[in-house]
Design an enzyme around this catalytic site. Structure first.
Site, mmCIF file in Angstrom:
data_model
loop_
_atom_site.group_PDB
_atom_site.id
_atom_site.type_symbol
_atom_site.label_atom_id
_atom_site.label_comp_id
_atom_site.label_asym_id
_atom_site.label_seq_id
_atom_site.Cartn_x
_atom_site.Cartn_y
_atom_site.Cartn_z
ATOM 1 N N SER A 192 0.868 -1.179 0.000
ATOM 2 C CA SER A 192 0.000 0.000 0.000
ATOM 3 C C SER A 192 0.899 1.221 0.000
ATOM 4 O O SER A 192 2.098 1.124 0.334
ATOM 5 C CB SER A 192 -0.878 -0.004 1.261
ATOM 6 O OG SER A 192 -1.386 1.282 1.546
ATOM 7 N N TYR A 213 -1.304 -1.146 10.601
ATOM 8 C CA TYR A 213 -1.430 -1.505 9.188
ATOM 9 C C TYR A 213 -0.193 -1.073 8.400
ATOM 10 O O TYR A 213 0.396 -1.865 7.650
ATOM 11 C CB TYR A 213 -2.679 -0.861 8.594
ATOM 12 C CG TYR A 213 -2.844 -1.106 7.109
ATOM 13 C CD1 TYR A 213 -3.204 -2.363 6.634
ATOM 14 C CD2 TYR A 213 -2.636 -0.079 6.184
ATOM 15 C CE1 TYR A 213 -3.348 -2.600 5.274
ATOM 16 C CE2 TYR A 213 -2.783 -0.303 4.828
ATOM 17 C CZ TYR A 213 -3.136 -1.566 4.376
ATOM 18 O OH TYR A 213 -3.268 -1.791 3.027
#
Length: 302
Positions: A135, A148
């Protein structure tokens, strides 16, 4: 050219599903993992994808067995796409450490176990692609997304090491870094985060409600990714065609180019971070240069 065999994790929705559909439309074969057969999409079933039940939150041995089962389907796998993953929203002080470990299990250790299951086959055939879906958060950390972002950063670090280790075997490793693409990711995040919204870190600058505002902000900025285009770009990177033709190793590309930013928001944020890091390192140059041993000490160590 013979049809490639792709193993795509997290194929029940979002990026995994769209990529699987596109790969199948190009004549390649897909083994699509889902956490239960009830979640196997009808579109993939109709297109001939092979379902494989896999939960990356389970034990290493179970993941290794799933990898072995995947290899039995067609006898080999050409492309592994570690796409399955999720994230929860919480400031670091209030982070449930059990939940943080669970994110690392799925986003990092589960992916590593699957890579380990397939690498002997890749090495024996001296070919293969490993696409680890990270990401923009794997390179740029955001407030309240600490667990995350940390898990994706860890996945990227492993990918960098792995790329160098498997280079002599002709295996290619890519880090896929999507920016904002409208998938079910935020709904999953909300389901984890809604029950424990912070009462201390309540300013937007601290990440409060970031998942609820992300779509709105992306639309305002005109940075909303098209998942179908993402799928096409990833296919081209593996096939060495289309927009990726000059980016593939052996066609003008370099092995060091293992990051694949996707979405203008991602590319922009990465460039901004690189600029800040460069400025930071240069500003501290007199500090880091001052810590070297003296020339005399260096002679003693020789």
């Amino acid at each position: 050219m013979a049809a490639r065999v792709w193993l795509i994790t997290g194929a029940s929705s979002g990026i995994g599903l769209t990529l699987a559909e596109y790969v199948l439309s190009q004549g390649d074969k897909v083994i699509a993992t889902v956490r239960s057969l009830a979640k196997f999409p009808e579109s993939l079933k109709a297109a001939g994808a092979h379902p494989l039940v896999l939960d990356l939150g389970t034990s290493d041995s179970d993941i290794l067995k799933a990898g072995e089962e995947a290899l039995k389907v067609h006898g080999y796998i050409d492309v592994l796409v570690n796409n399955a993953g999720y994230g929860g929203l919480s400031p670091v002080e209030e982070l449930d450490l059990g939940e943080a470990r669970a994110q690392f299990q799925t986003n990092v250790f589960g992916a590593l176990a699957l890579i380990q299951a397939l690498l002997p086959s890749f090495r024996a055939r001296r070919t293969g692609h490993i696409l680890n879906v990270s990401s923009v958060g794997g390179f740029v950390s955001f407030p309240s997304w600490g667990a995350y972002c940390a898990s994706k950063s860890a996945l990227e670090a492993f990918s960098e090491s792995l790329s160098q280790e498997v280079a002599p075997f002709g295996i290619r490793v890519l880090i896929v870094q999507p920016g904002y693409f409208p998938t079910s990711f935020l709904q999953t995040t909300a389901s984890i985060s809604d029950l424990k919204r912070s009462t201390v870190y309540t300013d937007p600058s601290q990440g409060y409600g970031a998942d609820q505002k992300m779509h709105e902000r992306a639309v305002e900025q005109g940075h909303v990714g098209d998942v179908a285009k993402l799928a096409q770009r990833l296919y081209e990177l593996v096939a060495g065609t289309g927009l990726a033709k000059s980016l593939v190793e052996g066609q003008g590309g370099k092995r060091d180019w293992l990051r694949v930013p996707l979405g203008p928001d991602c590319g922009t944020m990465i460039l901004q971070k690189l600029s800040i890091v460069t400025e930071n390192v240069k500003a501290f140059e007199h500090v880091w240069r001052s810590t070297d041993v003296t020339p005399e000490r260096l002679k003693e160590l020789a």
